[in-house]
Design a protein around this motif. Structure first.
Motif, mmCIF file in Angstrom:
data_model
loop_
_atom_site.group_PDB
_atom_site.id
_atom_site.type_symbol
_atom_site.label_atom_id
_atom_site.label_comp_id
_atom_site.label_asym_id
_atom_site.label_seq_id
_atom_site.Cartn_x
_atom_site.Cartn_y
_atom_site.Cartn_z
ATOM 1 N N GLN A 79 0.802 -1.217 0.000
ATOM 2 C CA GLN A 79 0.000 0.000 0.000
ATOM 3 C C GLN A 79 0.841 1.277 0.000
ATOM 4 O O GLN A 79 0.373 2.336 0.360
ATOM 5 C CB GLN A 79 -0.987 0.011 1.174
ATOM 6 N N ASP A 80 2.072 1.172 -0.418
ATOM 7 C CA ASP A 80 2.943 2.334 -0.538
ATOM 8 C C ASP A 80 2.827 2.860 -1.970
ATOM 9 O O ASP A 80 2.994 2.116 -2.932
ATOM 10 C CB ASP A 80 4.390 1.933 -0.228
ATOM 11 N N ALA A 81 2.552 4.139 -2.099
ATOM 12 C CA ALA A 81 2.363 4.723 -3.425
ATOM 13 C C ALA A 81 3.622 4.603 -4.279
ATOM 14 O O ALA A 81 3.535 4.394 -5.491
ATOM 15 C CB ALA A 81 1.938 6.180 -3.301
ATOM 16 N N ALA A 82 4.794 4.725 -3.674
ATOM 17 C CA ALA A 82 6.043 4.630 -4.438
ATOM 18 C C ALA A 82 6.181 3.256 -5.093
ATOM 19 O O ALA A 82 6.627 3.144 -6.242
ATOM 20 C CB ALA A 82 7.235 4.912 -3.546
ATOM 21 N N ALA A 83 5.785 2.202 -4.396
ATOM 22 C CA ALA A 83 5.852 0.857 -4.961
ATOM 23 C C ALA A 83 4.878 0.715 -6.116
ATOM 24 O O ALA A 83 5.207 0.131 -7.154
ATOM 25 C CB ALA A 83 5.552 -0.189 -3.890
ATOM 26 N N ALA A 84 3.692 1.264 -5.952
ATOM 27 C CA ALA A 84 2.688 1.186 -7.019
ATOM 28 C C ALA A 84 3.143 1.965 -8.251
ATOM 29 O O ALA A 84 2.969 1.501 -9.385
ATOM 30 C CB ALA A 84 1.355 1.714 -6.519
ATOM 31 N N ILE A 85 3.742 3.108 -8.022
ATOM 32 C CA ILE A 85 4.226 3.923 -9.139
ATOM 33 C C ILE A 85 5.377 3.212 -9.853
ATOM 34 O O ILE A 85 5.419 3.153 -11.087
ATOM 35 C CB ILE A 85 4.638 5.323 -8.646
ATOM 36 N N ALA A 86 6.286 2.619 -9.097
ATOM 37 C CA ALA A 86 7.409 1.897 -9.701
ATOM 38 C C ALA A 86 6.922 0.701 -10.522
ATOM 39 O O ALA A 86 7.408 0.462 -11.635
ATOM 40 C CB ALA A 86 8.377 1.435 -8.616
ATOM 41 N N MET A 87 5.960 -0.041 -10.002
ATOM 42 C CA MET A 87 5.437 -1.182 -10.746
ATOM 43 C C MET A 87 4.682 -0.729 -11.997
ATOM 44 O O MET A 87 4.758 -1.366 -13.044
ATOM 45 C CB MET A 87 4.516 -2.032 -9.874
ATOM 46 N N TYR A 141 -3.548 7.105 -6.448
ATOM 47 C CA TYR A 141 -3.204 6.922 -5.033
ATOM 48 C C TYR A 141 -3.464 8.184 -4.220
ATOM 49 O O TYR A 141 -3.782 8.118 -3.044
ATOM 50 C CB TYR A 141 -1.760 6.428 -4.892
ATOM 51 N N SER A 142 -3.351 9.329 -4.848
ATOM 52 C CA SER A 142 -3.704 10.576 -4.171
ATOM 53 C C SER A 142 -5.209 10.615 -3.913
ATOM 54 O O SER A 142 -5.655 10.961 -2.812
ATOM 55 C CB SER A 142 -3.281 11.769 -5.021
ATOM 56 N N TYR A 143 -5.986 10.239 -4.910
ATOM 57 C CA TYR A 143 -7.436 10.206 -4.770
ATOM 58 C C TYR A 143 -7.863 9.190 -3.708
ATOM 59 O O TYR A 143 -8.808 9.419 -2.961
ATOM 60 C CB TYR A 143 -8.078 9.867 -6.115
ATOM 61 N N ALA A 144 -7.143 8.057 -3.629
ATOM 62 C CA ALA A 144 -7.455 7.017 -2.649
ATOM 63 C C ALA A 144 -6.975 7.388 -1.247
ATOM 64 O O ALA A 144 -7.271 6.693 -0.293
ATOM 65 C CB ALA A 144 -6.835 5.694 -3.078
ATOM 66 N N GLY A 145 -6.213 8.491 -1.129
ATOM 67 C CA GLY A 145 -5.730 8.933 0.174
ATOM 68 C C GLY A 145 -4.521 8.181 0.690
ATOM 69 O O GLY A 145 -4.224 8.212 1.883
ATOM 70 N N LEU A 146 -3.792 7.511 -0.203
ATOM 71 C CA LEU A 146 -2.623 6.742 0.218
ATOM 72 C C LEU A 146 -1.306 7.495 0.045
ATOM 73 O O LEU A 146 -0.254 6.959 0.351
ATOM 74 C CB LEU A 146 -2.562 5.419 -0.542
ATOM 75 N N THR A 147 -1.366 8.713 -0.467
ATOM 76 C CA THR A 147 -0.161 9.522 -0.588
ATOM 77 C C THR A 147 -0.522 10.996 -0.469
ATOM 78 O O THR A 147 -1.651 11.391 -0.749
ATOM 79 C CB THR A 147 0.561 9.263 -1.933
ATOM 80 N N ILE A 149 1.232 13.209 -2.148
ATOM 81 C CA ILE A 149 1.642 13.795 -3.409
ATOM 82 C C ILE A 149 0.435 13.873 -4.316
ATOM 83 O O ILE A 149 -0.337 12.926 -4.443
ATOM 84 C CB ILE A 149 2.739 12.950 -4.083
ATOM 85 N N SER A 150 0.256 14.996 -4.964
ATOM 86 C CA SER A 150 -0.850 15.133 -5.917
ATOM 87 C C SER A 150 -0.276 15.332 -7.314
ATOM 88 O O SER A 150 0.909 15.577 -7.485
ATOM 89 C CB SER A 150 -1.735 16.316 -5.553
ATOM 90 N N VAL A 151 -1.127 15.232 -8.303
ATOM 91 C CA VAL A 151 -0.682 15.420 -9.682
ATOM 92 C C VAL A 151 -0.185 16.840 -9.892
ATOM 93 O O VAL A 151 0.761 17.076 -10.642
ATOM 94 C CB VAL A 151 -1.812 15.054 -10.678
ATOM 95 N N THR A 152 -0.760 17.810 -9.202
ATOM 96 C CA THR A 152 -0.280 19.191 -9.326
ATOM 97 C C THR A 152 1.126 19.332 -8.768
ATOM 98 O O THR A 152 1.919 20.097 -9.292
ATOM 99 C CB THR A 152 -1.220 20.198 -8.598
ATOM 100 N N ASP A 153 1.472 18.530 -7.748
ATOM 101 C CA ASP A 153 2.851 18.533 -7.245
ATOM 102 C C ASP A 153 3.802 17.970 -8.293
ATOM 103 O O ASP A 153 4.922 18.448 -8.440
ATOM 104 C CB ASP A 153 2.958 17.695 -5.968
ATOM 105 N N VAL A 154 3.358 16.959 -9.016
ATOM 106 C CA VAL A 154 4.190 16.350 -10.063
ATOM 107 C C VAL A 154 4.432 17.338 -11.195
ATOM 108 O O VAL A 154 5.529 17.440 -11.729
ATOM 109 C CB VAL A 154 3.543 15.051 -10.603
ATOM 110 N N ARG A 155 3.407 18.108 -11.555
ATOM 111 C CA ARG A 155 3.558 19.090 -12.641
ATOM 112 C C ARG A 155 4.547 20.189 -12.298
ATOM 113 O O ARG A 155 5.152 20.778 -13.168
ATOM 114 C CB ARG A 155 2.209 19.704 -12.992
ATOM 115 N N THR A 156 4.723 20.489 -11.020
ATOM 116 C CA THR A 156 5.637 21.574 -10.636
ATOM 117 C C THR A 156 7.079 21.127 -10.549
ATOM 118 O O THR A 156 7.958 21.942 -10.358
ATOM 119 C CB THR A 156 5.217 22.171 -9.284
ATOM 120 N N LEU A 157 7.338 19.816 -10.667
ATOM 121 C CA LEU A 157 8.722 19.341 -10.568
ATOM 122 C C LEU A 157 9.555 19.752 -11.737
ATOM 123 O O LEU A 157 9.305 19.890 -12.802
ATOM 124 C CB LEU A 157 8.739 17.805 -10.420
#
Length: 157
Positions: A79-87, A141-147, A149-157
């Motif tokens: 249930q870690d968002a980083a693992a889900a994103i990596a997979m 995962y942001s919508y599910a409340g498991l992280t 980090i939001s998509v808007t945070d990703v866009r600012t990187l």
């Protein structure tokens, strides 16, 4: 798609083990298929179905590695968002690289002479699909409340 189900599990230790049961069983199936002889049609059928060359031994390579990574992520980063994103990056990136690389990477213009069987077209497809799947998994995962980090945070990187 299995990682999309992670938010539906509880946060108890037994949920992690239940979630790990599928990749564990699939790992055993791949090992049995890969170690079977080509004449053992029932056991080698899985290996032949998922291989590129029709050789059941190929089940002990890429497919087994994917399953072991999924099993490791499930056991240690459940249930870690980083693992889900990596997979998601691994699955979608590799899948699109295979399809696009086979279709457009056969010409010498798009092939990489230093990497056997790899192509620039497939590498670009991997990067694009991995990036898009990262954004999608982060949003989910942001919508599910498991992280946090939001998509808007990703866009600012």
């Amino acid at each position: 798609t299995r990682l999309l189900l992670w938010p539906l599990y509880t946060h108890t230790p037994s949920a992690r083990l239940i979630a790990a049961s599928v990749p564990t069983l699939f790992t055993f199936a791949l090992v049995l298929s890969g170690l079977s002889s080509a004449t053992d049609s029932k056991r080698s059928a899985l290996g032949r179905a998922i291989s590129r060359e029709g050789n059941p031994r190929e089940a002990l390579q890429g497919p087994l590695y994917y399953t072991l990574v999924l099993l490791t992520f499930t056991l240690f980063l459940f249930q870690d968002a980083a693992a889900a994103i990596a997979m998601a990056q691994l699955c979608f990136g590799d899948g699109f690289a295979e399809v696009i690389g086979r279709r457009y990477g056969k010409t010498s213009r798009w092939s990489m002479s230093w990497a056997d069987g790899k192509s620039i077209a497939g590498s670009i497809a991997f990067f694009c699909a991995a990036f898009m799947s990262s954004v999608a998994a982060t949003a989910f995962y942001s919508y599910a409340g498991l992280t946090d980090i939001s998509v808007t945070d990703v866009r600012t990187l």
